[in-house]
Design a protein around this motif. Sequence first.
Motif, PDB file in Angstrom:
ATOM      1  N   SER A  69       0.826  -1.202   0.000  1.00 41.81           N
ATOM      2  CA  SER A  69       0.000   0.000   0.000  1.00 41.81           C
ATOM      3  C   SER A  69       0.862   1.255   0.000  1.00 41.81           C
ATOM      4  CB  SER A  69      -0.912   0.019   1.237  1.00 41.81           C
ATOM      5  OG  SER A  69      -0.133   0.219   2.408  1.00 41.81           O
ATOM      6  N   LEU A  70       0.209   2.382  -0.251  1.00 46.34           N
ATOM      7  CA  LEU A  70       0.916   3.663  -0.144  1.00 46.34           C
ATOM      8  C   LEU A  70       1.406   3.872   1.285  1.00 46.34           C
ATOM      9  CD1 LEU A  70       1.789   6.394  -1.308  1.00 46.34           C
ATOM     10  CD2 LEU A  70      -0.528   7.246  -0.830  1.00 46.34           C
ATOM     11  N   GLN A  71       0.651   3.377   2.246  1.00 42.01           N
ATOM     12  CA  GLN A  71       1.097   3.497   3.635  1.00 42.01           C
ATOM     13  C   GLN A  71       2.422   2.776   3.848  1.00 42.01           C
ATOM     14  OE1 GLN A  71      -1.782   3.329   6.997  1.00 42.01           O
ATOM     15  NE2 GLN A  71      -0.717   1.447   7.555  1.00 42.01           N
ATOM     16  N   ASP A  72       2.562   1.580   3.275  1.00 42.45           N
ATOM     17  CA  ASP A  72       3.835   0.848   3.357  1.00 42.45           C
ATOM     18  C   ASP A  72       4.953   1.668   2.713  1.00 42.45           C
ATOM     19  OD1 ASP A  72       2.415  -1.302   4.458  1.00 42.45           O
ATOM     20  OD2 ASP A  72       2.070  -2.199   2.483  1.00 42.45           O
ATOM     21  N   ARG A  73       4.657   2.280   1.565  1.00 38.81           N
ATOM     22  CA  ARG A  73       5.676   3.067   0.860  1.00 38.81           C
ATOM     23  C   ARG A  73       6.095   4.280   1.679  1.00 38.81           C
ATOM     24  NH1 ARG A  73       8.769   5.960  -0.119  1.00 38.81           N
ATOM     25  NH2 ARG A  73       9.567   6.891  -2.054  1.00 38.81           N
ATOM     26  N   ILE A  74       5.145   4.976   2.289  1.00 42.36           N
ATOM     27  CA  ILE A  74       5.468   6.173   3.080  1.00 42.36           C
ATOM     28  C   ILE A  74       6.318   5.807   4.297  1.00 42.36           C
ATOM     29  CG2 ILE A  74       4.453   8.012   4.491  1.00 42.36           C
ATOM     30  CD1 ILE A  74       2.061   7.984   2.563  1.00 42.36           C
ATOM     31  N   GLN A  75       6.087   4.635   4.863  1.00 48.31           N
ATOM     32  CA  GLN A  75       6.868   4.218   6.029  1.00 48.31           C
ATOM     33  C   GLN A  75       8.342   4.049   5.698  1.00 48.31           C
ATOM     34  OE1 GLN A  75       4.685   0.774   7.397  1.00 48.31           O
ATOM     35  NE2 GLN A  75       3.262   1.998   8.619  1.00 48.31           N
TER      36      GLN A  75
ATOM     37  N   GLU B  21       6.648  12.618  -7.765  1.00 42.79           N
ATOM     38  CA  GLU B  21       6.042  11.297  -7.552  1.00 42.79           C
ATOM     39  C   GLU B  21       4.635  11.429  -6.971  1.00 42.79           C
ATOM     40  OE1 GLU B  21       8.603   7.713  -5.974  1.00 42.79           O
ATOM     41  OE2 GLU B  21       9.265   9.563  -4.994  1.00 42.79           O
ATOM     42  N   VAL B  22       4.523  12.285  -5.958  1.00 36.60           N
ATOM     43  CA  VAL B  22       3.242  12.431  -5.269  1.00 36.60           C
ATOM     44  C   VAL B  22       2.206  13.060  -6.197  1.00 36.60           C
ATOM     45  CG1 VAL B  22       2.065  13.530  -3.320  1.00 36.60           C
ATOM     46  CG2 VAL B  22       4.335  12.524  -3.010  1.00 36.60           C
ATOM     47  N   ALA B  23       2.620  14.020  -7.021  1.00 38.85           N
ATOM     48  CA  ALA B  23       1.686  14.645  -7.959  1.00 38.85           C
ATOM     49  C   ALA B  23       1.172  13.627  -8.967  1.00 38.85           C
ATOM     50  CB  ALA B  23       2.360  15.815  -8.672  1.00 38.85           C
ATOM     51  N   ARG B  24       2.065  12.769  -9.465  1.00 38.65           N
ATOM     52  CA  ARG B  24       1.616  11.733 -10.414  1.00 38.65           C
ATOM     53  C   ARG B  24       0.642  10.774  -9.744  1.00 38.65           C
ATOM     54  NH1 ARG B  24       7.058  12.238 -12.230  1.00 38.65           N
ATOM     55  NH2 ARG B  24       7.751  10.582 -10.827  1.00 38.65           N
ATOM     56  N   LEU B  25       0.966  10.368  -8.523  1.00 43.96           N
ATOM     57  CA  LEU B  25       0.056   9.491  -7.792  1.00 43.96           C
ATOM     58  C   LEU B  25      -1.276  10.185  -7.544  1.00 43.96           C
ATOM     59  CD1 LEU B  25       0.415   6.846  -5.377  1.00 43.96           C
ATOM     60  CD2 LEU B  25      -0.419   8.868  -4.214  1.00 43.96           C
ATOM     61  N   GLY B  26      -1.229  11.479  -7.219  1.00 44.60           N
ATOM     62  CA  GLY B  26      -2.452  12.238  -6.981  1.00 44.60           C
ATOM     63  C   GLY B  26      -3.360  12.261  -8.199  1.00 44.60           C
ATOM     64  N   ARG B  27      -2.780  12.386  -9.379  1.00 46.73           N
ATOM     65  CA  ARG B  27      -3.599  12.378 -10.602  1.00 46.73           C
ATOM     66  C   ARG B  27      -4.278  11.020 -10.786  1.00 46.73           C
ATOM     67  NH1 ARG B  27      -1.351  14.493 -16.102  1.00 46.73           N
ATOM     68  NH2 ARG B  27      -3.561  14.971 -16.406  1.00 46.73           N
ATOM     69  N   GLU B  28      -3.563   9.940 -10.472  1.00 39.57           N
ATOM     70  CA  GLU B  28      -4.158   8.613 -10.617  1.00 39.57           C
ATOM     71  C   GLU B  28      -5.330   8.427  -9.658  1.00 39.57           C
ATOM     72  OE1 GLU B  28      -0.034   6.319 -11.991  1.00 39.57           O
ATOM     73  OE2 GLU B  28      -0.943   5.866 -10.056  1.00 39.57           O
ATOM     74  N   VAL B  29      -5.123   8.797  -8.388  1.00 43.72           N
ATOM     75  CA  VAL B  29      -6.199   8.635  -7.407  1.00 43.72           C
ATOM     76  C   VAL B  29      -7.362   9.568  -7.740  1.00 43.72           C
ATOM     77  CG1 VAL B  29      -6.811   8.802  -4.957  1.00 43.72           C
ATOM     78  CG2 VAL B  29      -4.582   7.872  -5.624  1.00 43.72           C
ATOM     79  N   LEU B  30      -7.051  10.774  -8.206  1.00 41.02           N
ATOM     80  CA  LEU B  30      -8.114  11.697  -8.614  1.00 41.02           C
ATOM     81  C   LEU B  30      -8.940  11.095  -9.747  1.00 41.02           C
ATOM     82  CD1 LEU B  30      -9.599  14.421  -8.688  1.00 41.02           C
ATOM     83  CD2 LEU B  30      -7.766  15.265 -10.207  1.00 41.02           C
ATOM     84  N   SER B  31      -8.294  10.455 -10.704  1.00 43.30           N
ATOM     85  CA  SER B  31      -9.051   9.871 -11.815  1.00 43.30           C
ATOM     86  C   SER B  31      -9.971   8.763 -11.311  1.00 43.30           C
ATOM     87  CB  SER B  31      -8.095   9.337 -12.896  1.00 43.30           C
ATOM     88  OG  SER B  31      -7.423   8.162 -12.469  1.00 43.30           O
TER      89      SER B  31
ATOM     90  N   ALA C 221      -3.566   3.740   3.399  1.00 43.03           N
ATOM     91  CA  ALA C 221      -3.792   2.289   3.482  1.00 43.03           C
ATOM     92  C   ALA C 221      -4.769   1.800   2.427  1.00 43.03           C
ATOM     93  CB  ALA C 221      -4.313   1.924   4.878  1.00 43.03           C
ATOM     94  N   ASN C 222      -5.575   2.700   1.868  1.00 43.06           N
ATOM     95  CA  ASN C 222      -6.567   2.310   0.860  1.00 43.06           C
ATOM     96  C   ASN C 222      -6.096   2.577  -0.559  1.00 43.06           C
ATOM     97  OD1 ASN C 222      -8.426   1.253   2.631  1.00 43.06           O
ATOM     98  ND2 ASN C 222      -9.562   3.167   2.862  1.00 43.06           N
ATOM     99  N   VAL C 223      -4.846   2.954  -0.723  1.00 46.74           N
ATOM    100  CA  VAL C 223      -4.250   3.079  -2.054  1.00 46.74           C
ATOM    101  C   VAL C 223      -3.209   1.968  -2.186  1.00 46.74           C
ATOM    102  CG1 VAL C 223      -2.889   4.508  -3.619  1.00 46.74           C
ATOM    103  CG2 VAL C 223      -4.652   5.556  -2.178  1.00 46.74           C
ATOM    104  N   LEU C 224      -3.496   1.006  -3.034  1.00 50.19           N
ATOM    105  CA  LEU C 224      -2.581  -0.108  -3.251  1.00 50.19           C
ATOM    106  C   LEU C 224      -1.711   0.170  -4.467  1.00 50.19           C
ATOM    107  CD1 LEU C 224      -5.064  -3.071  -2.641  1.00 50.19           C
ATOM    108  CD2 LEU C 224      -3.653  -1.833  -0.979  1.00 50.19           C
TER     109      LEU C 224
ATOM    110  N   VAL D 222      -3.879   1.926  -7.167  1.00 51.00           N
ATOM    111  CA  VAL D 222      -5.240   1.412  -7.263  1.00 51.00           C
ATOM    112  C   VAL D 222      -5.972   1.834  -5.995  1.00 51.00           C
ATOM    113  CG1 VAL D 222      -6.699  -0.631  -7.443  1.00 51.00           C
ATOM    114  CG2 VAL D 222      -4.479  -0.584  -8.598  1.00 51.00           C
ATOM    115  N   LEU D 223      -7.080   2.527  -6.160  1.00 56.41           N
ATOM    116  CA  LEU D 223      -7.889   2.932  -5.007  1.00 56.41           C
ATOM    117  C   LEU D 223      -8.852   1.803  -4.672  1.00 56.41           C
ATOM    118  CD1 LEU D 223      -8.589   5.214  -3.016  1.00 56.41           C
ATOM    119  CD2 LEU D 223     -10.217   6.078  -4.704  1.00 56.41           C
ATOM    120  N   THR D 224      -8.909   1.457  -3.385  1.00 57.52           N
ATOM    121  CA  THR D 224      -9.758   0.348  -2.966  1.00 57.52           C
ATOM    122  C   THR D 224     -10.551   0.747  -1.731  1.00 57.52           C
ATOM    123  OG1 THR D 224      -9.748  -2.022  -2.434  1.00 57.52           O
ATOM    124  CG2 THR D 224      -8.006  -0.686  -1.470  1.00 57.52           C
ATOM    125  N   ASP D 225     -11.387  -0.163  -1.277  1.00 60.14           N
ATOM    126  CA  ASP D 225     -12.187  -0.040  -0.056  1.00 60.14           C
ATOM    127  C   ASP D 225     -13.115   1.171  -0.079  1.00 60.14           C
ATOM    128  OD1 ASP D 225     -13.310  -0.689   2.290  1.00 60.14           O
ATOM    129  OD2 ASP D 225     -11.480  -0.637   3.491  1.00 60.14           O
TER     130      ASP D 225
END
Length: 283
Positions: free
Chosen positions: A104-110, A118-128, A146-149, A157-160
Amino acid sequence: MHRRVIDGRFELMERLGGGGMGLVWRAWDVALHREVALKEVRPPDPSMDEHDPAGARELRARVLREARALARLNHPHVATIHHIVDPGEQGYPWIVMELVTGGSLQDRIQRGAMSPQEVARLGREVLSALRAAHAVGIQHRDVKPANVLLREDGRSVLTDFGIAAVRESTSLTATGSFIGSPEYMAPERINGVEGDPASDFWSLGMMLYVAVEGRHPLRRSTTLATLAAVLNQEVPPPERAGALTPVLSALLRRDPAARPDADTLDRMLAAAADPGATPPPMP
């Protein structure tokens, strides 16, 4: 070792996690010979069937409605739903999803803060992913790391989306359970206002802040103290966000109407992902 089999087809192998909506398992699809993620939907109050049967029926129905709506999305950044097991009145649904194995993104941030690009690109994906869900009438309500895998190739991938189904459950007031993640919840939702897509955007902004800064600006030692901080304290300016700073400032506004709309937000994130581009005007 004997393993539990769901619907005569999905063999539970390992528990992957859980939350207010139930448990997630790694499972083996014996028909198609592949691994899947199996979400066991359960209400936060185990006695809900007994003391609120009407609420339990509505919860089951809403979980099924939202799962079917999400299954039709077929979006690259929304976890794919393969199958829904509906046991009827005898139990709650099981949702069969793709198994995303990159953590998850939480694992990556740890492991450390991420770069603004990187964060801006990820933000565009989650926004979409959020835009696709909003377009079919579903708000996520629990956007958090934890809900971004992350897939093996790094795509998110946004989940839950399940919090949406339990938010209105009458058992929540009966049991005092708190559903959702207070440190990522928009102030208006903490105040009991249903909110709109802009409320998901606050949560997205807070998640991006944590990803780029490596810390949460309003997390306190207790849930109550965190809730109070989100409601009453200003978000301190980020220090590492660079080109992402205008995005965070725009999203983390207490007035939902003052937050940017999806089109504006996507342009701002695109500019932050490519600092050499001409930045869009501030909303």
